[in-house]
Design an enzyme around this catalytic site. Structure first.
Site, short mmCIF file in Angstrom:
data_model
loop_
_atom_site.label_atom_id
_atom_site.label_comp_id
_atom_site.label_asym_id
_atom_site.label_seq_id
_atom_site.Cartn_x
_atom_site.Cartn_y
_atom_site.Cartn_z
N GLY A 1 -7.45 -14.53 4.74
CA GLY A 1 -6.45 -14.71 5.79
C GLY A 1 -6.97 -15.52 6.95
O GLY A 1 -6.83 -16.75 7.00
N LYS B 1 0.83 -1.22 0.00
CA LYS B 1 0.00 0.00 0.00
C LYS B 1 0.86 1.26 0.00
O LYS B 1 0.71 2.14 0.84
CB LYS B 1 -0.97 0.00 1.18
N HIS C 1 2.31 4.83 -0.53
CA HIS C 1 1.62 6.12 -0.61
C HIS C 1 2.61 7.20 -0.19
O HIS C 1 2.85 7.39 1.00
CB HIS C 1 0.40 6.11 0.32
#
Length: 225
Positions: free
Chosen positions: A205, A62, A64
């Site tokens: 998961g 992720k 950023h």
């Protein structure tokens, strides 16, 4: 070739336990998703170790940051040969374009739109007036126009996104089997529902990693697909 769309979210604190679990269910999953928790604990070494199982690796980092930094990070993980890497669509068009340009040749770059732990009240608290569905569609359009391969979105959004992005690659987390516990994911659907709606990758998961019998759980999920 293994066409199983299930990627096991393997965020266990101990590398030996992660390897043992992945090896146990390897025949019933299509890949392994390694997130921030795993990457911060085990780094490149941990990824290399799990590569030995012969399954595709999804690095759910992720990313950023400013475009140049994200591009540098993408280049730094070339050596790990990930099949999928995530970045945040909220980083903007330039960041997404630079991330895709810097990615490995066989690496799909997909954008995170709205985290599955966020609902409308959470978005309002950070200044986003739209509901999660509308915000996800807006960010999906931006990711598409920036040349990314696809997006990460909840199972509730994937059907609508698939209609407007026919050849997109859609990663759906927050999935729970019909008899599973919801936990901290506020917007959940079953793996089968997500697949039918157009999901390319199903991230699962806890329903496997925390099951009394992970192998039986993985087999059962595979059986519904």
């Amino acid at each position: 070739m293994n066409h199983n769309p299930v990627y096991l979210a393997l965020d266990l604190p101990r590398l030996d336990a992660a390897e043992a679990l992945a090896r146990k269910v390897a025949g019933h999953i299509g890949g392994i998703k390694l997130g921030l928790e795993f990457f911060c604990a085990h780094g490149h070494h941990g990824v290399h170790e799990l590569h030995k199982l012969g399954l595709p690796i999804f690095l759910d980092l992720k990313l950023h940051d400013i475009p140049n930094t994200v591009a540098g990070a993408m280049q730094a993980i070339h050596v790990l040969q990930p099949s999928i890497v995530t970045i945040h669509a909220a980083g903007g068009r330039a960041m997404m374009e630079d991330a895709k340009a810097a990615a490995g040749e066989n690496c799909k770059v997909v954008a995170v739109t709205v985290l599955t732990s966020l609902d409308g009240d959470d978005l309002a608290a950070i200044g986003v007036k739209d509901e999660p569905h509308a915000q996800a569609l807006r960010l999906a359009d931006l990711a598409h126009s920036a040349g990314l391969d696809g997006i990460v979105c909840s199972g509730h959004e994937v059907g609508a996104v698939h209609k407007q992005w026919k050849d997109g690659y859609f990663v759906v987390p927050g999935l729970r089997p019909a008899d599973g516990r919801v936990g901290d994911q506020k917007r959940t659907v079953t793996p089968r529902e997500a697949r039918d709606a157009g999901a390319s990758v199903l991230v699962i998961g806890r329903p496997i990693t925390r099951a009394e019998d992970p192998l039986a759980a993985a087999r059962a999920i595979e059986g519904t697909l």
